[in-house]
Scaffold this active site. Structure first.
Site, PDB file in Angstrom:
ATOM      1  N   ARG A   1     -14.268   5.501  -8.033  1.00 17.98           N
ATOM      2  CA  ARG A   1     -13.265   4.677  -7.987  1.00 17.98           C
ATOM      3  C   ARG A   1     -12.148   4.531  -7.012  1.00 17.98           C
ATOM      4  NH1 ARG A   1     -10.841   4.814 -14.207  1.00 17.98           N
ATOM      5  NH2 ARG A   1      -9.045   4.233 -13.305  1.00 17.98           N
TER       6      ARG A   1
ATOM      7  N   ALA B   1     -11.077   7.490  -4.641  1.00 16.10           N
ATOM      8  CA  ALA B   1     -12.264   8.091  -3.866  1.00 16.10           C
ATOM      9  C   ALA B   1     -12.562   6.959  -2.828  1.00 16.10           C
ATOM     10  CB  ALA B   1     -13.352   8.145  -4.575  1.00 16.10           C
ATOM     11  N   HIS B   2     -12.360   5.670  -2.989  1.00 19.50           N
ATOM     12  CA  HIS B   2     -12.455   4.652  -2.294  1.00 19.50           C
ATOM     13  C   HIS B   2     -11.330   4.884  -0.979  1.00 19.50           C
ATOM     14  CE1 HIS B   2     -15.141   2.764  -4.477  1.00 19.50           C
ATOM     15  NE2 HIS B   2     -15.606   1.834  -3.899  1.00 19.50           N
ATOM     16  N   ARG B   3     -10.191   5.188  -1.268  1.00 14.81           N
ATOM     17  CA  ARG B   3      -8.799   5.287  -0.557  1.00 14.81           C
ATOM     18  C   ARG B   3      -9.158   6.564  -0.033  1.00 14.81           C
ATOM     19  NH1 ARG B   3      -3.221   3.694  -2.821  1.00 14.81           N
ATOM     20  NH2 ARG B   3      -4.110   1.952  -2.103  1.00 14.81           N
TER      21      ARG B   3
ATOM     22  N   GLU C   1     -14.112  -2.177  -0.088  1.00 14.06           N
ATOM     23  CA  GLU C   1     -15.779  -2.228  -0.197  1.00 14.06           C
ATOM     24  C   GLU C   1     -16.944  -2.301   0.751  1.00 14.06           C
ATOM     25  OE1 GLU C   1     -16.906  -0.081  -2.416  1.00 14.06           O
ATOM     26  OE2 GLU C   1     -16.479  -1.037  -4.353  1.00 14.06           O
TER      27      GLU C   1
END
Ligand code: SF4
Lengths: 203, 299
Positions: free
Chosen positions: A34, A37-39, A89
């Site tokens: 979420r 982790a994306h950042r 994304e």
């Protein structure tokens, strides 16, 4: 109708005849992934600690019980609002080769483009059904980036018939939530006009 | 009763009740979901309802919280001025929340603002939130418990309209919130609308509206009529379960109202999600209690 089940690693061809509104299930591995982790992957340009090429991610922060050192049990897990990850994304799909993104609610233009270009799906697991989801988890294979705390850790789960997963964005450029919103807005305007006929209490 | 013993009895009961409400929905919500799922005609929506029902059964069988977001804990209290343990309540409820967090277990949902860390106990500055009404001349304690999830708190909004905008403006304000934020708040929703002078009055009323049992009506005939109109109108939008389209959108619309300053109409909207985890318990001065939100509670 037979249950449509995808198995990781998923190939691009597996997604060809899947359309928005279809219901599918997943066998194999899925990793919770979420906000942070994306950042880390996109903004800080760090590599994910696991390979999810052909794999699946779940926008979720679970309740986990630690059984032993490095042994965990999934108590309760459900999707969180996917839109928060929208800004990362498309790039995320490109970099990781992920094929299935599971979350809650719709996603936007970037994800649509990513799904079409690199062949991936965004699907919705019914939120609030956390025990059903947890029961689909056979075991927790690994826990990475534990420094992020329980909700943000990358929990890789072995799952069996994980679902129902409702396809919200397919590989053909369609987006179920965006299409529905147009219908909802139209119906809302009609409802507004109807109600207004009866509520002129201030005269 | 000795004070210490009494405190332990209230705390212990509340720990068990909070834990229970995270695993079992109240009777009215279960009944309504059942009714809505039977009315559903769209196959996709039917499958989602089936999954919801299966989930609620599994939650009880396996003794687990039914939704992973067990919310920030809130209490809406009507306390008789003559209830003997009134002064102890804030400390008791905090303790009960902390203990329920371990017992259930509940997710850690209390982040101190500005210092931005999770207390890990579900208690912190003014969490659990307690909303008080003191009732003169009684000795009873009436508590509604609520788990305020992130998803269903997000659509909350309040603003002050000009009288020229009228109840038509109120209608627009509520409907707009449904198709933007309501969609992602796990419909079918319970919609609470508060009307009064300023935003805080309207906001508190909109939340109190969510504590009313489903099927109850505002006692003012026009307000009750507007509840019905909004319910029908929002249902016609057809958000369906999870906002993925279906026959209905809501479990109900409740309006709570106060008088207003002539120059303004304060309005607020708050929503409860399908997993509307409300519990209602009433203690008498001897600490006998009655739970009327959930039948068959046994602890
Ligand atoms: S909105 Fe309600 S049902 Fe949906 S995830 Fe949040 S708490 Fe659970």
């Amino acid at each position: 109708m037979d249950k449509k089940i995808l198995t990781t690693p998923i190939q691009a061809e597996d997604l060809e005849d899947i359309n928005v509104g279809d219901i599918i299930y997943l066998n194999g591995y899925i990793t919770t992934c979420r906000d942070v982790a994306h950042r880390r992957l996109i903004e800080e340009k760090r590599d994910l600690p696991i390979d999810i090429r052909g794999g699946a991610i779940l926008h979720a922060g679970p309740i986990i019980r630690t059984l032993d050192e490095d042994k965990y049990e999934m108590v309760s897990v459900g999707p969180t609002t996917s839109m928060r990850m929208e800004k990362f994304e498309e790039e995320f799909i490109k970099k990781t080769g992920v094929r299935l993104i599971v979350g809650k609610g719709g996603m936007g233009k970037g994800t649509m483009a990513g799904c079409q270009k690199y062949k991936a799906l965004h699907v919705v697991f019914p939120a609030g059904c956390a025990v059903v989801a947890a029961k689909c988890v056979e075991y927790i294979e690994s826990a990475k980036w534990k420094d992020l705390g329980m909700p943000e850790t990358l929990w890789t789960c072995k799952v069996k018939e994980f679902g129902p997963l409702i396809v919200s964005i397919d590989t053909h450029g369609r987006n179920l939530f965006e299409e529905n919103k147009i219908i909802y807005d139209k119906r809302k305007d009609e409802a507004y006009k109807e109600i207004c006929k009866h509520v002129s209490f201030i005269k | 009763m000795i004070e210490k013993e009494a405190a332990e009895k209230i705390t212990d009961t509340m720990v068990k009740f909070i834990d229970y409400t995270g695993k079992c929905l109240p009777d009215d919500v279960r009944g309504k979901l059942d009714e809505l799922s039977r009315q559903e005609t769209i196959p996709l929506a039917k499958i989602i309802y089936d999954t919801m029902m299966k989930n609620q059964k599994l939650a009880i069988d396996l003794d687990r919280p039914s939704c992973q977001d067990t919310g920030a804990i809130q209490f809406f209290i009507k306390c008789g001025a003559k209830f003997p343990y009134i002064g102890e309540l804030p400390a008791l409820l905090k303790d009960a929340t902390m203990r329920a967090t371990k017992a259930a277990p509940l997710r850690h949902n209390c982040v101190e603002t500005f210092d931005e860390y999770n207390t890990g106990k579900n208690v912190g500055t003014d969490i659990p939130s307690i909303f008080w009404d003191i009732i003169p001349d009684t000795d009873k304690l009436d508590i509604n418990t609520y788990m305020a999830g992130g998803g269903c708190s997000l659509p909350g909004k309040a603003m002050v309209l000009m009288p020229g905008e009228g109840y038509e403006g109120v209608t627009k304000f509520v409907l707009d919130q449904m198709t933007t934020y309501g969609l992602n708040a796990c419909p079918p929703l319970l919609v609470g609308v508060g009307i009064g002078t300023s935003v805080e009055v309207a906001a508190v009323l909109s939340k109190k509206a969510l504590m009313r049992p489903l099927g109850s009506h505002n006692k003012n005939a026009r307000a009750a009529e507007m509840e019905k109109l909004l319910e029908e109108g929002i249902n016609k939008i057809g958000l369906g379960p999870q906002g993925l389209m279906g026959k209905n959108s809501v479990m109900g619309v409740h309006i709570e109202n106060a008088a207003r300053h002539p120059s303004v109409i304060g309005v607020a909207v708050n929503v409860g999600c399908w997993s509307h985890r409300r519990g209602h318990i009433v203690f008498d001065r001897e600490l006998n209690y009655v739970i009327d939100s959930h039948s068959g509670v046994n602890f």
